[in-house]
Design a protein around this motif. Structure first.
Motif, short mmCIF file in Angstrom:
data_model
loop_
_atom_site.label_atom_id
_atom_site.label_comp_id
_atom_site.label_asym_id
_atom_site.label_seq_id
_atom_site.Cartn_x
_atom_site.Cartn_y
_atom_site.Cartn_z
N ARG A 81 1.00 -1.19 -0.03
CA ARG A 81 -0.03 0.01 0.08
C ARG A 81 0.65 1.25 -0.06
NH1 ARG A 81 -5.17 1.99 1.16
NH2 ARG A 81 -5.02 4.05 1.77
N VAL A 82 1.95 1.37 0.67
CA VAL A 82 2.82 2.43 0.85
C VAL A 82 3.73 2.61 -0.52
CG1 VAL A 82 5.18 3.38 1.80
CG2 VAL A 82 3.37 2.18 3.21
N PHE A 83 3.77 1.58 -1.26
CA PHE A 83 4.47 1.63 -2.61
C PHE A 83 3.18 2.39 -3.61
CE2 PHE A 83 5.47 0.27 -6.89
CZ PHE A 83 6.57 0.06 -6.66
N ALA A 84 2.18 1.65 -3.65
CA ALA A 84 0.97 2.48 -4.32
C ALA A 84 0.83 3.71 -3.97
CB ALA A 84 -0.18 1.25 -4.32
N GLU A 85 0.89 4.16 -2.87
CA GLU A 85 0.53 5.43 -2.42
C GLU A 85 1.60 6.56 -2.82
OE1 GLU A 85 0.29 5.64 1.65
OE2 GLU A 85 -1.72 4.98 1.99
N ALA A 86 3.15 6.02 -2.90
CA ALA A 86 4.07 6.82 -3.48
C ALA A 86 3.98 6.76 -5.05
CB ALA A 86 5.41 6.04 -2.86
N ALA A 87 3.50 6.01 -5.63
CA ALA A 87 3.19 5.92 -7.11
C ALA A 87 2.17 6.81 -7.53
CB ALA A 87 3.09 4.52 -7.58
N LEU A 88 1.01 6.95 -6.79
CA LEU A 88 0.16 7.75 -7.05
C LEU A 88 0.35 9.26 -7.06
CD1 LEU A 88 -2.98 5.89 -5.39
CD2 LEU A 88 -2.46 6.49 -7.83
N MET A 89 1.37 9.62 -5.87
CA MET A 89 1.82 10.86 -5.75
C MET A 89 2.41 11.28 -6.97
SD MET A 89 4.13 12.15 -2.47
CE MET A 89 3.03 11.54 -1.31
N MET A 90 3.51 10.36 -7.47
CA MET A 90 4.34 10.53 -8.67
C MET A 90 3.46 11.07 -9.78
SD MET A 90 7.10 7.26 -8.27
CE MET A 90 8.25 7.28 -7.01
N ARG A 91 2.19 10.08 -9.97
CA ARG A 91 1.33 10.48 -10.90
C ARG A 91 0.41 11.77 -10.83
NH1 ARG A 91 -0.51 11.27 -15.49
NH2 ARG A 91 -2.05 9.88 -16.50
N TYR A 92 -0.12 11.73 -9.62
CA TYR A 92 -1.21 13.03 -9.42
C TYR A 92 -0.57 14.01 -8.73
CZ TYR A 92 -3.98 9.59 -11.53
OH TYR A 92 -4.65 8.54 -12.60
N GLY A 93 0.79 13.98 -7.85
CA GLY A 93 1.24 15.21 -7.03
C GLY A 93 0.83 14.77 -5.61
N ASP A 94 1.24 15.99 -4.79
CA ASP A 94 1.04 15.65 -3.42
C ASP A 94 -0.32 15.52 -2.81
OD1 ASP A 94 3.66 15.82 -3.25
OD2 ASP A 94 3.89 17.98 -2.65
N ASN A 95 -1.26 16.29 -3.76
CA ASN A 95 -2.73 16.10 -3.45
C ASN A 95 -3.49 14.84 -4.02
OD1 ASN A 95 -5.10 17.16 -2.26
ND2 ASN A 95 -5.68 18.30 -4.03
N TRP A 96 -2.54 13.80 -4.20
CA TRP A 96 -3.25 12.72 -4.92
C TRP A 96 -4.39 12.02 -4.30
CZ3 TRP A 96 -3.80 8.07 -2.48
CH2 TRP A 96 -3.29 7.80 -1.32
N LYS A 97 -4.63 12.28 -3.00
CA LYS A 97 -5.96 11.77 -2.23
C LYS A 97 -6.96 12.39 -2.99
CE LYS A 97 -3.67 10.35 1.96
NZ LYS A 97 -3.69 10.30 3.61
N ASN A 98 -7.02 13.44 -3.43
CA ASN A 98 -8.22 14.34 -3.85
C ASN A 98 -7.96 14.41 -5.33
OD1 ASN A 98 -8.99 15.16 -1.58
ND2 ASN A 98 -7.74 16.89 -1.34
N GLN A 99 -6.75 13.98 -6.06
CA GLN A 99 -7.00 14.24 -7.63
C GLN A 99 -6.94 12.68 -8.18
OE1 GLN A 99 -6.78 16.93 -9.28
NE2 GLN A 99 -6.74 18.07 -7.27
#
Length: 274
Positions: free
Chosen positions: A171-189
């Protein structure tokens, strides 16, 4: 192992910018224009053959021959180098509008999912070659330098394959990947959750190794099609990545993330033993 070498007609249909015969009019006289097809021919002479090509879509059709494009090369079947469950490739990217220099990367083509990835190559990094008179010679020299890195790449893949990952670490890996894709605000984006990004597309990818976690995330990003919700809350499906620049950027970032995970797991294991 057979492969489909692209003909010039197939290359043109996939990426007409490969055959541009002049640069953007806005470039200076010092810009040394070299058609990408010249590089293709030179790499073929060195035993690297084009197997995939694409270019970034542009709304302005008049600039269709200038936009960024990518070509993946593979050695002939007798010389192909297997790296785990993948084949080593060279990836050439270029544009004729000053948006990028020639870039050469080492890559992998994973046999089970037909989805290419771009890898880091240790201290070498990707090789950038400015447009100029020596571009062909520099590209060929770069291809030789990258080929030397393939054994190191194989070692990395073996390490990833032998590194087991817990659900929490995945899950930590996936969260880091989503941040790379959508930025620091990935949880909303991000339209998808980390759990969705980790979903395997085939049974053999259910194994909880770092290699399989990386491949799940990479393939789900590149191919898209995951069901999620837009920023407005509407049901949507993620889009496949078709931008050449984003393809290369995200692939490099995911590979670096995987290397970092592997390094931290190794350090943690050593600490535990002591």
């Amino acid at each position: 192992m057979s492969m489909n070498i692209l003909t010039e007609q197939q290359l043109y249909r996939s990426a007409p910018a490969i055959f541009a015969n002049s640069p953007d009019r806005a470039v200076s006289d010092r810009y040394g224009f070299v058609p990408t097809i010249n590089i293709v021919h030179s790499l073929q002479n060195e035993g690297w053959y084009p197997v995939k090509a694409l270019q970034t879509n542009t709304r302005n059709k008049a600039r269709n021959h200038l936009t960024r494009h990518m070509i993946r090369f593979r050695q002939d079947p007798d010389r192909q180098i297997l790296v785990g469950d993948s084949i080593a490739e060279l990836i050439l990217t270029n544009s004729h509008d000053r948006s990028s220099a020639y870039q050469l990367d080492l890559g992998l083509f994973r046999l089970v999912c037909s989805n290419g990835m771009v890898t880091q190559t240790g201290d070498l990094g990707n090789i950038r070659v400015r447009h100029g008179k020596q571009v062909v010679e520099n590209i060929i020299e770069g291809s030789l330098q990258l080929a030397v890195e393939i054994p190191n790449l194989s070692e990395s893949v073996e390490k990833f394959q032998s590194t087991l990952i817990s659900k929490e670490e995945a899950r930590v890996f996936a969260e880091a990947a989503l941040m790379m894709r959508y930025g620091d605000n990935w949880k909303n984006q991000s339209p998808v959750s980390p759990e969705m990004l980790l979903l395997p597309r085939r049974n053999e990818d259910k194994e909880p190794s770092l290699w399989k976690i990386f491949n799940r995330v990479q393939e789900n990003f590149m191919k898209g099609g995951l069901l999620g919700r837009s920023v407005n809350g509407r049901l949507t499906r993620t889009r496949a990545i078709k931008s050449v620049a984003e393809d290369v950027r995200l692939n490099r970032a995911l590979w670096k993330l995987t290397e970092d995970f592997s390094h931290h797991k190794t350090l943690a294991h050593r600490h535990f033993l002591h």
